[in-house]
Scaffold this motif. Sequence first.
Motif, PDB file in Angstrom:
ATOM      1  N   LEU A  19       0.842  -1.194   0.000  1.00  0.00           N
ATOM      2  CA  LEU A  19       0.000   0.000   0.000  1.00  0.00           C
ATOM      3  C   LEU A  19       0.878   1.245   0.000  1.00  0.00           C
ATOM      4  O   LEU A  19       1.672   1.461   0.927  1.00  0.00           O
ATOM      5  CB  LEU A  19      -0.909   0.015   1.230  1.00  0.00           C
ATOM      6  N   ALA A  20       0.726   2.074  -1.024  1.00  0.00           N
ATOM      7  CA  ALA A  20       1.515   3.304  -1.109  1.00  0.00           C
ATOM      8  C   ALA A  20       1.159   4.250   0.032  1.00  0.00           C
ATOM      9  O   ALA A  20       0.014   4.296   0.488  1.00  0.00           O
ATOM     10  CB  ALA A  20       1.257   3.991  -2.453  1.00  0.00           C
ATOM     11  N   ALA A  21       2.153   5.012   0.480  1.00  0.00           N
ATOM     12  CA  ALA A  21       1.907   6.048   1.483  1.00  0.00           C
ATOM     13  C   ALA A  21       1.059   7.166   0.888  1.00  0.00           C
ATOM     14  O   ALA A  21       1.130   7.451  -0.313  1.00  0.00           O
ATOM     15  CB  ALA A  21       3.236   6.620   1.971  1.00  0.00           C
ATOM     16  N   ILE A  22       0.233   7.785   1.734  1.00  0.00           N
ATOM     17  CA  ILE A  22      -0.504   8.982   1.351  1.00  0.00           C
ATOM     18  C   ILE A  22       0.198  10.161   2.012  1.00  0.00           C
ATOM     19  O   ILE A  22       0.056  10.383   3.223  1.00  0.00           O
ATOM     20  CB  ILE A  22      -1.978   8.896   1.778  1.00  0.00           C
ATOM     21  N   GLU A  23       1.007  10.880   1.240  1.00  0.00           N
ATOM     22  CA  GLU A  23       1.820  11.972   1.780  1.00  0.00           C
ATOM     23  C   GLU A  23       1.690  13.184   0.862  1.00  0.00           C
ATOM     24  O   GLU A  23       2.406  13.294  -0.130  1.00  0.00           O
ATOM     25  CB  GLU A  23       3.291  11.542   1.863  1.00  0.00           C
ATOM     26  N   PRO A  24       0.769  14.082   1.174  1.00  0.00           N
ATOM     27  CA  PRO A  24       0.571  15.234   0.291  1.00  0.00           C
ATOM     28  C   PRO A  24       1.818  16.109   0.212  1.00  0.00           C
ATOM     29  O   PRO A  24       2.406  16.472   1.241  1.00  0.00           O
ATOM     30  CB  PRO A  24      -0.588  15.999   0.966  1.00  0.00           C
ATOM     31  N   GLN A  25       2.215  16.418  -1.020  1.00  0.00           N
ATOM     32  CA  GLN A  25       3.300  17.366  -1.271  1.00  0.00           C
ATOM     33  C   GLN A  25       2.680  18.674  -1.756  1.00  0.00           C
ATOM     34  O   GLN A  25       1.456  18.789  -1.859  1.00  0.00           O
ATOM     35  CB  GLN A  25       4.266  16.800  -2.315  1.00  0.00           C
ATOM     36  N   ALA A  26       3.526  19.663  -2.040  1.00  0.00           N
ATOM     37  CA  ALA A  26       3.018  20.938  -2.545  1.00  0.00           C
ATOM     38  C   ALA A  26       2.133  20.708  -3.766  1.00  0.00           C
ATOM     39  O   ALA A  26       2.538  20.022  -4.705  1.00  0.00           O
ATOM     40  CB  ALA A  26       4.183  21.851  -2.901  1.00  0.00           C
ATOM     41  N   GLY A  27       0.922  21.235  -3.724  1.00  0.00           N
ATOM     42  CA  GLY A  27       0.006  21.073  -4.845  1.00  0.00           C
ATOM     43  C   GLY A  27      -0.908  19.876  -4.728  1.00  0.00           C
ATOM     44  O   GLY A  27      -1.825  19.709  -5.532  1.00  0.00           O
ATOM     45  N   ASP A  28      -0.666  19.009  -3.730  1.00  0.00           N
ATOM     46  CA  ASP A  28      -1.511  17.833  -3.517  1.00  0.00           C
ATOM     47  C   ASP A  28      -2.518  18.102  -2.403  1.00  0.00           C
ATOM     48  O   ASP A  28      -2.193  18.772  -1.415  1.00  0.00           O
ATOM     49  CB  ASP A  28      -0.670  16.625  -3.079  1.00  0.00           C
ATOM     50  N   ASP A  33       1.632   0.931   3.759  1.00  0.00           N
ATOM     51  CA  ASP A  33       1.187  -0.337   4.353  1.00  0.00           C
ATOM     52  C   ASP A  33       0.422  -0.138   5.656  1.00  0.00           C
ATOM     53  O   ASP A  33       0.403  -1.016   6.526  1.00  0.00           O
ATOM     54  CB  ASP A  33       2.394  -1.271   4.571  1.00  0.00           C
ATOM     55  N   THR A  34      -0.201   1.025   5.779  1.00  0.00           N
ATOM     56  CA  THR A  34      -0.929   1.375   6.992  1.00  0.00           C
ATOM     57  C   THR A  34      -2.333   1.853   6.626  1.00  0.00           C
ATOM     58  O   THR A  34      -2.507   2.559   5.643  1.00  0.00           O
ATOM     59  CB  THR A  34      -0.189   2.500   7.739  1.00  0.00           C
ATOM     60  N   VAL A  35      -3.313   1.461   7.418  1.00  0.00           N
ATOM     61  CA  VAL A  35      -4.642   2.057   7.314  1.00  0.00           C
ATOM     62  C   VAL A  35      -4.971   2.679   8.674  1.00  0.00           C
ATOM     63  O   VAL A  35      -4.550   2.183   9.724  1.00  0.00           O
ATOM     64  CB  VAL A  35      -5.736   1.046   6.911  1.00  0.00           C
ATOM     65  N   ARG A  36      -5.684   3.788   8.627  1.00  0.00           N
ATOM     66  CA  ARG A  36      -6.069   4.489   9.861  1.00  0.00           C
ATOM     67  C   ARG A  36      -7.559   4.319  10.094  1.00  0.00           C
ATOM     68  O   ARG A  36      -8.361   4.516   9.180  1.00  0.00           O
ATOM     69  CB  ARG A  36      -5.743   5.967   9.758  1.00  0.00           C
ATOM     70  N   ILE A  37      -7.922   3.963  11.320  1.00  0.00           N
ATOM     71  CA  ILE A  37      -9.332   3.777  11.646  1.00  0.00           C
ATOM     72  C   ILE A  37      -9.705   4.709  12.800  1.00  0.00           C
ATOM     73  O   ILE A  37      -9.130   4.613  13.894  1.00  0.00           O
ATOM     74  CB  ILE A  37      -9.626   2.307  12.022  1.00  0.00           C
TER      75      ILE A  37
END
Length: 318
Positions: free
Chosen positions: A65-74, A100-104
């Motif tokens: 699972l790809a990380a969700i990491e907003p960069q500039a413009g995201d 590889d993480t899900v948040r609940i």
Amino acid sequence: MKRIAAAALTLLLGHGSALALTIEFDYSFDTRGFFTDPVTGAAITERRAVLDLAASFYSGFADALAAIEPQAGDSWSVSFTHPSLGGPALTVVDQVIAADTVRIYVGGSASAPGVLGFANTGYNLQASGSASFVDAVLARGQENALGAGASDYATWGGMIWFNAANDWYFGASESGLGSSQSDFLSTAIHEIGHILGFGTAASWTALLDGGYFHGAASMAEYGGPVPVDRYGVHWAEGVMSLVDGRAQETLMDPSTPAGQRQLPTALDYAGFVDIGWQVSPVPEPQTYAMLLAGVALLAARHRRRAADLCGPLQTGAA
Ligand SMILES: [Zn+2]
């Protein structure tokens, strides 16, 4: 017609790039005292520990699972029901979720009796920015996880609400579970399962036909197409399978009788294999063995059953 437990669970081992799944719980919307003392703000550690124990039943799950990491413009956002039913629907914006993480997001509050809880992955999921970022939000970088022909599953996470009106048993060992109590561990494992796509993934829906689930691993485990409930989001009520070779009603059927602990059966795990998870047969040996040692025989007499609201509320309308 049933096979030995875990036979179906070895099908997808050996994918070298997959990493173990991490489930992280967020208590910031636990505003009605279910996991957090409302007066002192202190964590109710006994309850949170059992929630972590529930997550450990998925510690044999792996994927990439790809990380969700907003960069500039995201930017990204998702809305979901308040997990303590303590206000209007929530929208979280630009959260960072590791690979590889899900948040609940979890919470609880008292509601009508007979309901244990509900879970979903929210609604109105939106992402903008680079193509790779948008793909990470919507599909966690996985191929074929979206749409009618999906064969894999990915999510950012979700929310779980627990009904505080139940007489919950928060023990790790089954030995103290009273005959009229609802087992919190069983319900927590069940609700996490929905967030991990059971009954909810596009790859699950793609395998439904005529009131039966046709996933290969599940059919191998059950001996044919597996009947589902009327919403198509659980196994049918009372479908049986095996836990460590012993007969048990499936955890992912709609309800759990009072006074009973239900753990994931071989058929439950096979369902997760069919929607795209790589599942190892032994989630966490020490914890699992400790728990199984406490599993009692199925009760012969009728007991009040309580269900979750996964079907009717699955669309997440607040
Ligand atoms: Zn359910």
